[in-house]
Motif scaffolding. Structure first.
Motif, PDB file in Angstrom:
ATOM      1  N   GLU A 132      15.196  12.055  11.183  1.00 58.64           N
ATOM      2  CA  GLU A 132      15.441  12.686  12.471  1.00 58.64           C
ATOM      3  C   GLU A 132      14.486  12.192  13.541  1.00 58.64           C
ATOM      4  O   GLU A 132      14.754  12.334  14.733  1.00 58.64           O
ATOM      5  CB  GLU A 132      15.279  14.208  12.376  1.00 58.64           C
ATOM      6  N   LEU A 133      13.341  11.665  13.112  1.00 59.03           N
ATOM      7  CA  LEU A 133      12.282  11.386  14.075  1.00 59.03           C
ATOM      8  C   LEU A 133      11.986   9.887  14.093  1.00 59.03           C
ATOM      9  O   LEU A 133      11.776   9.282  13.045  1.00 59.03           O
ATOM     10  CB  LEU A 133      11.030  12.165  13.664  1.00 59.03           C
ATOM     11  N   ARG A 159       9.019   4.171  24.830  1.00 56.38           N
ATOM     12  CA  ARG A 159       8.428   3.191  23.913  1.00 56.38           C
ATOM     13  C   ARG A 159       8.943   1.795  24.238  1.00 56.38           C
ATOM     14  O   ARG A 159       8.206   0.821  24.192  1.00 56.38           O
ATOM     15  CB  ARG A 159       8.784   3.545  22.471  1.00 56.38           C
ATOM     16  N   GLU A 181       1.516  14.221  15.915  1.00 50.01           N
ATOM     17  CA  GLU A 181       1.341  13.090  15.012  1.00 50.01           C
ATOM     18  C   GLU A 181       0.600  11.965  15.716  1.00 50.01           C
ATOM     19  O   GLU A 181       1.128  11.343  16.628  1.00 50.01           O
ATOM     20  CB  GLU A 181       2.702  12.589  14.516  1.00 50.01           C
ATOM     21  N   GLN A 224       8.972   2.793  13.246  1.00 45.97           N
ATOM     22  CA  GLN A 224       8.550   3.735  12.205  1.00 45.97           C
ATOM     23  C   GLN A 224       9.461   4.956  12.272  1.00 45.97           C
ATOM     24  O   GLN A 224       9.440   5.689  13.250  1.00 45.97           O
ATOM     25  CB  GLN A 224       7.106   4.196  12.443  1.00 45.97           C
ATOM     26  N   CYS A 253      13.507   9.366  22.446  1.00 40.89           N
ATOM     27  CA  CYS A 253      12.094   9.018  22.628  1.00 40.89           C
ATOM     28  C   CYS A 253      11.891   7.508  22.717  1.00 40.89           C
ATOM     29  O   CYS A 253      10.831   7.048  23.145  1.00 40.89           O
ATOM     30  CB  CYS A 253      11.245   9.589  21.507  1.00 40.89           C
ATOM     31  N   ARG A 259       0.818  -1.211   0.000  1.00 41.81           N
ATOM     32  CA  ARG A 259       0.000   0.000   0.000  1.00 41.81           C
ATOM     33  C   ARG A 259       0.854   1.265   0.000  1.00 41.81           C
ATOM     34  O   ARG A 259       0.603   2.201   0.759  1.00 41.81           O
ATOM     35  CB  ARG A 259      -0.909   0.038   1.216  1.00 41.81           C
ATOM     36  N   LEU A 269       6.344  21.191  18.525  1.00 42.78           N
ATOM     37  CA  LEU A 269       7.504  21.140  17.637  1.00 42.78           C
ATOM     38  C   LEU A 269       7.591  22.414  16.811  1.00 42.78           C
ATOM     39  O   LEU A 269       8.667  22.990  16.640  1.00 42.78           O
ATOM     40  CB  LEU A 269       7.392  19.916  16.720  1.00 42.78           C
ATOM     41  N   LYS A 302      -6.885   2.344   4.113  1.00 46.20           N
ATOM     42  CA  LYS A 302      -5.612   2.047   3.470  1.00 46.20           C
ATOM     43  C   LYS A 302      -5.404   0.535   3.389  1.00 46.20           C
ATOM     44  O   LYS A 302      -4.949   0.021   2.371  1.00 46.20           O
ATOM     45  CB  LYS A 302      -4.488   2.676   4.303  1.00 46.20           C
ATOM     46  N   LYS A 359       2.537  18.624   4.739  1.00 47.99           N
ATOM     47  CA  LYS A 359       3.650  17.871   4.153  1.00 47.99           C
ATOM     48  C   LYS A 359       3.216  16.545   3.560  1.00 47.99           C
ATOM     49  O   LYS A 359       3.745  16.107   2.563  1.00 47.99           O
ATOM     50  CB  LYS A 359       4.716  17.614   5.229  1.00 47.99           C
ATOM     51  N   ARG A 360       2.319  15.880   4.207  1.00 46.20           N
ATOM     52  CA  ARG A 360       1.819  14.600   3.681  1.00 46.20           C
ATOM     53  C   ARG A 360       0.298  14.651   3.685  1.00 46.20           C
ATOM     54  O   ARG A 360      -0.351  13.994   4.494  1.00 46.20           O
ATOM     55  CB  ARG A 360       2.307  13.432   4.544  1.00 46.20           C
ATOM     56  N   THR A 392       7.508   5.875  16.149  1.00 49.78           N
ATOM     57  CA  THR A 392       7.027   4.931  17.158  1.00 49.78           C
ATOM     58  C   THR A 392       7.757   3.605  17.040  1.00 49.78           C
ATOM     59  O   THR A 392       8.374   3.303  16.028  1.00 49.78           O
ATOM     60  CB  THR A 392       5.504   4.711  17.022  1.00 49.78           C
ATOM     61  N   VAL A 394      -0.364  -1.606   7.938  1.00 48.03           N
ATOM     62  CA  VAL A 394      -0.237  -0.230   7.467  1.00 48.03           C
ATOM     63  C   VAL A 394       0.003   0.689   8.647  1.00 48.03           C
ATOM     64  O   VAL A 394      -0.325   0.356   9.787  1.00 48.03           O
ATOM     65  CB  VAL A 394      -1.505   0.249   6.709  1.00 48.03           C
ATOM     66  N   TYR A 395       0.578   1.837   8.369  1.00 49.31           N
ATOM     67  CA  TYR A 395       0.748   2.865   9.389  1.00 49.31           C
ATOM     68  C   TYR A 395       0.165   4.138   8.815  1.00 49.31           C
ATOM     69  O   TYR A 395       0.579   4.579   7.741  1.00 49.31           O
ATOM     70  CB  TYR A 395       2.228   3.056   9.716  1.00 49.31           C
ATOM     71  N   SER A 396      -0.835   4.696   9.487  1.00 52.68           N
ATOM     72  CA  SER A 396      -1.460   5.887   8.936  1.00 52.68           C
ATOM     73  C   SER A 396      -1.411   7.023   9.948  1.00 52.68           C
ATOM     74  O   SER A 396      -2.079   6.982  10.970  1.00 52.68           O
ATOM     75  CB  SER A 396      -2.895   5.553   8.511  1.00 52.68           C
ATOM     76  N   THR A 405       5.973  16.301  18.568  1.00 50.88           N
ATOM     77  CA  THR A 405       5.396  16.694  17.279  1.00 50.88           C
ATOM     78  C   THR A 405       4.311  17.743  17.514  1.00 50.88           C
ATOM     79  O   THR A 405       4.027  18.114  18.644  1.00 50.88           O
ATOM     80  CB  THR A 405       4.783  15.483  16.565  1.00 50.88           C
ATOM     81  N   TRP A 461       6.813  21.509  10.424  1.00 53.62           N
ATOM     82  CA  TRP A 461       6.376  20.142  10.125  1.00 53.62           C
ATOM     83  C   TRP A 461       4.922  19.996  10.519  1.00 53.62           C
ATOM     84  O   TRP A 461       4.570  19.987  11.695  1.00 53.62           O
ATOM     85  CB  TRP A 461       7.247  19.138  10.877  1.00 53.62           C
ATOM     86  N   GLU A 464       3.693   1.719   1.240  1.00 51.52           N
ATOM     87  CA  GLU A 464       4.635   1.819   2.343  1.00 51.52           C
ATOM     88  C   GLU A 464       5.769   0.832   2.122  1.00 51.52           C
ATOM     89  O   GLU A 464       5.580  -0.213   1.519  1.00 51.52           O
ATOM     90  CB  GLU A 464       3.952   1.471   3.674  1.00 51.52           C
ATOM     91  N   ASN A 476      10.858  14.137   3.816  1.00 52.40           N
ATOM     92  CA  ASN A 476       9.422  13.875   3.853  1.00 52.40           C
ATOM     93  C   ASN A 476       9.111  12.413   3.526  1.00 52.40           C
ATOM     94  O   ASN A 476       8.358  12.108   2.620  1.00 52.40           O
ATOM     95  CB  ASN A 476       8.707  14.834   2.891  1.00 52.40           C
ATOM     96  N   ARG A 522       0.102   5.403  18.029  1.00 53.40           N
ATOM     97  CA  ARG A 522       1.233   6.290  18.290  1.00 53.40           C
ATOM     98  C   ARG A 522       0.603   7.612  18.716  1.00 53.40           C
ATOM     99  O   ARG A 522       0.149   8.395  17.887  1.00 53.40           O
ATOM    100  CB  ARG A 522       2.057   6.467  17.019  1.00 53.40           C
ATOM    101  N   THR A 523       0.517   7.825  20.009  1.00 51.44           N
ATOM    102  CA  THR A 523      -0.204   9.002  20.472  1.00 51.44           C
ATOM    103  C   THR A 523       0.773  10.129  20.760  1.00 51.44           C
ATOM    104  O   THR A 523       1.822   9.911  21.362  1.00 51.44           O
ATOM    105  CB  THR A 523      -1.014   8.665  21.722  1.00 51.44           C
ATOM    106  N   GLY A 553      10.947  13.049  20.063  1.00 48.94           N
ATOM    107  CA  GLY A 553       9.753  12.689  19.309  1.00 48.94           C
ATOM    108  C   GLY A 553       8.592  13.637  19.489  1.00 48.94           C
ATOM    109  O   GLY A 553       7.446  13.270  19.249  1.00 48.94           O
ATOM    110  N   LEU A 605      13.081  16.950  18.438  1.00 48.43           N
ATOM    111  CA  LEU A 605      13.091  15.809  17.528  1.00 48.43           C
ATOM    112  C   LEU A 605      13.643  14.565  18.219  1.00 48.43           C
ATOM    113  O   LEU A 605      13.149  13.468  18.015  1.00 48.43           O
ATOM    114  CB  LEU A 605      13.920  16.134  16.288  1.00 48.43           C
ATOM    115  N   VAL A 636      10.484  24.155  13.973  1.00 47.31           N
ATOM    116  CA  VAL A 636      10.516  23.135  12.931  1.00 47.31           C
ATOM    117  C   VAL A 636       9.197  23.185  12.171  1.00 47.31           C
ATOM    118  O   VAL A 636       8.135  23.061  12.755  1.00 47.31           O
ATOM    119  CB  VAL A 636      10.731  21.728  13.518  1.00 47.31           C
TER     120      VAL A 636
END
Lengths: 170, 411
Positions: free
Chosen positions: A50-51, A109, B354, A73, A105, A24, B241, B105, B253-254, A54, B344-346, B237, B248, A26, A80, B373-374, B235, B232, B246
């Motif tokens: 850089e990030l 996790r 994020e 991830q 970070c 999909r 951030l 997705k 961006k996406r 998760t 998938v990761y959305s 966001t 972002w 990815e 980007n 991913r909170t 993590g 960064l 930054v």
């Protein structure tokens, strides 16, 4: 797949003999668990990821080899891009190197994964449970950990019921 | 599970986290929370203090753990969505969106343009509501009581709009895989337009109470600085951030759900202190109102849900006349649909940063693994970095400024 992402994936494939799957749009790169710090350092320093968005784990119980997959991830703000790294782990004493030194970070996790899946992170600075109480038994997100419908245990029959309960035992 | 023993967590286990001076008794260890109004939920902090100066902060979380990730594995894809509202209870629509986008997705489901535009309007309204609660409570921590009352007054208007479209003020579950639950009622457009007309003036009102108020500025300028590199690394966001310089924003961006059609700016500030984190949200609120207005102007007509009957239940009217529709309805609500194998990761941009859903399917009707991913999780993790060297009173301002929701953290 985006062209830039393909380039990163191919670079990983060349350097770490990793195989990748496209799904999909990815990119999921499968690596060996002992490579994780090398891959993370490569992604951070050479490829500008850089990030670390998760880290999570998936349990494929009752499979034993490999029982777990760790899923990282990574996000690159500059390029980007989002890339997913998967490392398989054995069900017997699962452990992997921490990436806390590269991405701060990862600390919480990895503690969460230790708490929920019982995967050990070697050289982690503070590997304690984070969500469940410190004296909790078992790791709740494992597939052999029951979800409700349990016999309630009271203080007088705690051990008796505990013996026949389908718990995740170490 | 051999015997039941309640182990007290002793200081011994935390020895490696506090400084040597704490062990000698030169500094004080102070417990803050879990029941403390300025921690915005059930957050417990262990503070190491030298007089009133914070040496270290050790957050202790998990008091609001509800096992949602585990529970979702036991429900079908549609039914598990109800639980997503309960994660970040200030961002119900946003959680719905992240989850249904992951499903779409996974099964490659298209969403009609009207549903996309409705999603944008409602998610952005949710962003306004969330920022208002944040503004109110963060200002309340600094003793600005009236801002709190004003913000909640305006938030009520948004919750009324949510009730109008979904029947619920907070636990909406309005977005469904393939679109939205039902089309919005005719009153919807007027309600949103009235709100858009009212809100800029109200924002000026809040600003007149805070932005140039010397009492407020004394408490926030130069406090809790966060550099871009630190952000960064940890993590962080979202607005936090962007307040550190930054640029972002996932919406820009996406782009997802058609955000590329709308014209908006992403404000970026460079100071990274509490004031920057406050001011950037005020700027974002104004941009958000612009996005809602554009989406409402462009709102296309048409269906609000995909007609792929393998994944989307048919509307009630169809069931009465079509045998296939009845079968689909029955199959989808008893067994659910089988999603193809894969993961998938959305990620979406929630009001806090994020918000990503990792969704894995083993080919069956239930998610094999859902991971959230909170954003609050990482935003809280950076707290010790922000608070070191500040006074306890500043710590309260810092916790307020990073905008955490404990339901989002503990899951």
């Amino acid at each position: 797949m985006e062209k830039n992402l393909l380039r990163v994936t191919q670079a990983l494939g060349k350097k770490f003999e990793a195989r990748f799957v496209e799904h999909r749009g990815e990119s999921q790169v499968h690596i060996r668990p002992e490579q994780i710090t090398g891959v993370a350092a490569f992604l951070r320093d050479k490829q500008k990821f850089e990030l670390l968005s998760t880290i999570t784990a998936v349990d494929y119980w009752p499979a034993v080899e490999p029982r777990f997959h760790l899923v990282y991830q990574f996000t690159s703000l500059e390029k980007n891009l989002v890339i997913s790294i998967r490392a398989p782990l054995s069900g017997d004493n699962p452990k992997i190197q921490t990436v806390t030194g590269l991405y701060a970070c990862a600390n919480w996790r990895e503690r969460e994964i230790w708490d929920m899946f019982g995967i050990k992170f070697e050289r982690h600075p503070d590997l304690r449970r984070i969500i469940m109480p410190q004296d909790w038994d078992g790791h709740p997100l494992r597939k052999d950990y029951p979800l409700g419908y349990e016999e309630p245990q009271f203080s007088f029959n705690f051990e008796e019921i505990g013996r026949r309960k389908p718990y995740a035992r170490d | 599970m051999s015997s039941y023993t309640l182990q007290e967590v002793s200081l011994d286990e935390l020895k490696h986290l506090v400084s040597d001076r704490a062990l000698k008794g030169d500094t004080m260890l102070l417990n803050m929370g879990p029941q403390h109004p300025s921690t915005h939920g059930v957050l417990r902090l262990l503070l190491e203090l030298d007089g009133e100066t914070v040496i270290n902060v050790i957050p202790d979380i998990g008091y609001l753990h509800t096992g949602i990730e585990k529970n979702m594995e036991a429900k079908t894809y549609q039914k598990a969505e109800v639980m997503t509202d309960r994660l970040d209870y200030m961002n119900n629509m946003g959680n719905n969106l992240a989850y249904v986008m992951a499903i779409e997705k996974l099964v490659a489901l298209d969403v009609p343009p009207r549903a996309q535009a409705l999603r944008v309007i409602l998610v952005e309204l949710q962003r306004v509501a969330s920022h208002l609660v944040w503004l109110g409570t963060a200002a309340l921590d600094l003793a600005a009581m009236s801002t709190f009352l004003y913000c909640f007054r305006e938030r009520e208007l948004i919750l009324d709009i949510f009730e109008l479209v979904s029947g619920q003020r907070m636990m909406t579950t309005y977005f469904r895989p393939g679109g939205v639950w039902r089309d919005v009622p005719v009153e919807f457009e007027k309600a949103v337009r009235d709100f858009l007309k009212l809100m800029p003036k109200r924002l000026d009102e809040y600003e007149s109470m805070l932005t140039k108020n010397p009492l407020f500025l004394d408490r926030v300028v130069g406090i809790g600085k966060l550099t871009a590199e630190q952000a960064l690394q940890y993590g962080v966001t979202g607005s936090n951030l962007r307040a550190s310089g930054v640029d972002w924003d996932l919406r820009k961006k996406r782009p997802y759900t058609g955000y590329e059609q709308y014209d908006f700016d992403v404000p970026v500030l460079t100071e990274g202190d509490v004031f920057a984190r406050y001011y950037i949200r005020i700027l974002e609120l104004r941009e958000t109102l612009g996005i809602i207005e554009q989406a409402l102007d462009k709102l296309p007509y048409g269906p609000v849900c995909s007609d792929n009957r393998k994944y989307v239940p048919p509307p009630r009217a169809e069931i009465g006349v079509s045998m296939e529709a009845l079968i689909h309805h029955f199959k989808l609500w008893t067994e659910g649909f089988d999603a193809p194998k894969g993961a998938v990761y959305s990620p979406v941009e929630s009001p806090r940063g994020e918000l990503g859903v990792y969704l894995e399917s083993d080919g069956g009707p239930k998610p094999y693994r859902v991971h959230w991913r909170t954003p609050s999780w990482d935003n809280l993790q950076v707290l010790p970095v922000l608070a070191k060297g500040h006074l306890v009173a500043d710590l309260v301002a810092i916790i307020g400024s990073i905008d955490i929701v404990l339901g989002d953290i503990d899951r």
